[in-house]
Design a protein around this motif. Structure first.
Motif, mmCIF file in Angstrom:
data_model
loop_
_atom_site.group_PDB
_atom_site.id
_atom_site.type_symbol
_atom_site.label_atom_id
_atom_site.label_comp_id
_atom_site.label_asym_id
_atom_site.label_seq_id
_atom_site.Cartn_x
_atom_site.Cartn_y
_atom_site.Cartn_z
ATOM 1 N N ALA A 1 9.259 1.823 5.618
ATOM 2 C CA ALA A 1 9.045 3.001 6.463
ATOM 3 C C ALA A 1 9.668 4.214 5.784
ATOM 4 O O ALA A 1 10.786 4.125 5.262
ATOM 5 N N LYS B 1 21.858 -3.311 5.477
ATOM 6 C CA LYS B 1 22.209 -3.849 6.789
ATOM 7 C C LYS B 1 23.118 -5.043 6.566
ATOM 8 O O LYS B 1 22.788 -5.968 5.817
ATOM 9 N N THR C 1 18.741 3.213 15.364
ATOM 10 C CA THR C 1 17.344 2.779 15.385
ATOM 11 C C THR C 1 16.929 2.221 14.024
ATOM 12 O O THR C 1 16.225 1.202 13.943
ATOM 13 N N ILE C 2 17.368 2.878 12.950
ATOM 14 C CA ILE C 2 17.042 2.402 11.599
ATOM 15 C C ILE C 2 17.643 1.013 11.386
ATOM 16 O O ILE C 2 16.966 0.097 10.903
ATOM 17 N N SER D 1 15.760 -1.616 13.104
ATOM 18 C CA SER D 1 14.410 -1.820 12.565
ATOM 19 C C SER D 1 14.412 -2.661 11.289
ATOM 20 O O SER D 1 13.368 -3.173 10.873
ATOM 21 N N LEU E 1 11.148 2.806 16.270
ATOM 22 C CA LEU E 1 10.650 1.859 15.267
ATOM 23 C C LEU E 1 10.761 0.464 15.870
ATOM 24 O O LEU E 1 11.697 0.186 16.626
ATOM 25 N N PRO E 2 9.838 -0.431 15.536
ATOM 26 C CA PRO E 2 9.958 -1.806 16.011
ATOM 27 C C PRO E 2 11.187 -2.482 15.400
ATOM 28 O O PRO E 2 11.580 -2.162 14.279
ATOM 29 N N GLU E 3 11.809 -3.369 16.150
ATOM 30 C CA GLU E 3 13.020 -4.037 15.665
ATOM 31 C C GLU E 3 12.707 -5.107 14.616
ATOM 32 O O GLU E 3 11.650 -5.733 14.651
ATOM 33 N N ASN E 4 13.653 -5.256 13.687
ATOM 34 C CA ASN E 4 13.618 -6.387 12.756
ATOM 35 C C ASN E 4 12.296 -6.462 11.979
ATOM 36 O O ASN E 4 11.742 -7.543 11.790
ATOM 37 N N SER E 5 11.809 -5.314 11.523
ATOM 38 C CA SER E 5 10.439 -5.234 10.992
ATOM 39 C C SER E 5 10.325 -4.670 9.579
ATOM 40 O O SER E 5 9.249 -4.730 8.994
ATOM 41 N N TYR E 6 11.409 -4.092 9.032
ATOM 42 C CA TYR E 6 11.299 -3.454 7.719
ATOM 43 C C TYR E 6 12.329 -3.996 6.726
ATOM 44 O O TYR E 6 13.440 -4.357 7.098
ATOM 45 N N VAL F 1 13.990 1.117 4.748
ATOM 46 C CA VAL F 1 13.732 2.421 5.364
ATOM 47 C C VAL F 1 14.201 3.470 4.364
ATOM 48 O O VAL F 1 15.314 3.379 3.823
#
Lengths: 245, 245
Positions: free
Chosen positions: B47, B241, B127-128, B131, B101-106, B109
């Motif tokens: 993203a 993360k 939020t980042i 995500s 942003l959708p969780e646990n998806s990227y 970022v």
């Protein structure tokens, strides 16, 4: 060996007149922030790199630390530290450039305003990491690169009376010669990016960075601190030995 | 909502003339360093926050990223991005202040020179983090606080011809109004310490900080970059993360 400016007669005499020398932490305006970074000291093993008069070693003793080592390159500093009372503290003279510490032996390594004198920071950080137990802390302050960078490190005042700190040569890392309290004091200018790279690649996790400035209360008490809000002179960092080490 | 200066006619027109707009990464001198921070992109979900013309989205597509989302507050920017070819890329208009942003998806970022426009950085970082998958990267650039701090952000030249950047108000965080490419552009000044505090408390590990300056080769090719070695205008950070999240 690093320049041992602290054993220079003129420097030592001028240093003795600084508020932080005479009054210890009460004379160091960044101390309240440093306190907020420190872990519990009760029962902990602590090493202080560049211990000077030993103010932090005595603080750790007051807080109940079980083992306290104070290292300094300056014989005069260590003599003064002894005069101020060394019960429960081991003072030892070492050139920190070639730092030697036992492995896996400390819960906290502390250093106040010393690292900017060292050339071999990478080697020193590796030794500090190895000396810490897993999860142990390395907490230090050093001169801020905004402060060390300029070719002419002194305030400028524009036509409207506005005070500024003239930053240049920021990317030119390496030696700076200042005439702070004595002629020809040698310091090392490093960017914050370099500090963080060296810490992370040694195996530390960065927990906090404080680019120190005075609080409104501190300025009210000591108006001379006012200009320190314009640019940070020092920074403080809290790092932890990664728990996978 | 953040000031949407990119949809201002004057700003958008002037922005279109910047080398980084016309030539993409070839016109962005920090790109070689950014490249050194980026992880492998092949097969990764990416993203881009503040995607502008979509240069990075197209780069990720060229590198084989499996899913690419480009977000920007500016309708004009997104139209331009679409004109430049949106195959395999999802562009969407969002005010990043209220980022969703959708969780646990990227896996990555990314954000280039955007965060200094945002007021609600703490919320955006949370939020980042949410995500990203565990171990995922957040890599961004932003204007450096040395650059954003001054009340009069312009070079000074002393009697000897030496150029300096007059730092003041460094500790005064918050809004700055500049007249860069249009009148009244609003930015947020934050210290590097604050960026790191917000990142760490959100749950990121700081991996790299680069306070960008030009290489000797870049200056030789483009002499106008010479002054950028005096002080960093932007910084780049790589964060991960924490694997315990």
């Amino acid at each position: 060996m690093t320049q041992n400016i602290y054993d220079d007669e003129v420097f030592f005499k001028n240093y003795a007149d600084l508020p932080r020398s005479k009054y210890g932490h009460d004379g160091a305006p960044e101390w309240p922030v440093m306190l907020s970074l420190l872990p519990e000291l009760q029962g902990k093993r602590v090493a202080d790199l560049g211990c000077g008069y030993g103010w932090f070693c005595r603080y750790a003793r007051d807080m109940g630390s079980s083992q306290i080592l104070g290292l300094d390159v300056s014989q005069k500093m260590l003599e003064k530290a002894h005069q101020m009372g060394a019960d429960g503290i081991t003072y030892s003279r070492q050139d920190l450039e070639t730092l030697l510490l036992p492995e896996n032996s400390y819960d906290l390594v502390y250093s106040s305003l010393t690292l900017h004198y060292l050339e071999n920071l990478q080697g020193v950080l590796k030794t500090i990491l190895a000396s810490l137990v897993s999860g142990g802390y390395f907490i230090f302050s050093a001169e801020h690169p905004i402060f060390t960078a300029p070719s002419s490190p002194d305030w400028t005042i524009d036509n409207s009376g506005r005070k500024s700190w003239p930053v240049n040569d920021y990317q030119l890392e390496g030696q700076r010669v200042s005439n702070w309290m004595a002629e020809g004091v040698i310091k090392q200018h490093r960017t914050l990016g370099t500090y963080i790279d060296l810490l992370v690649s040694a195996g530390f996790m960065v927990k906090r960075l404080v680019e120190w400035g005075p609080s409104a209360e501190q300025i009210a008490t000591l108006p001379a601190l006012d200009e320190e809000k314009e640019r940070p002179m020092i920074f403080l960092m809290s790092c932890q030995k990664h728990d996978r080490y």
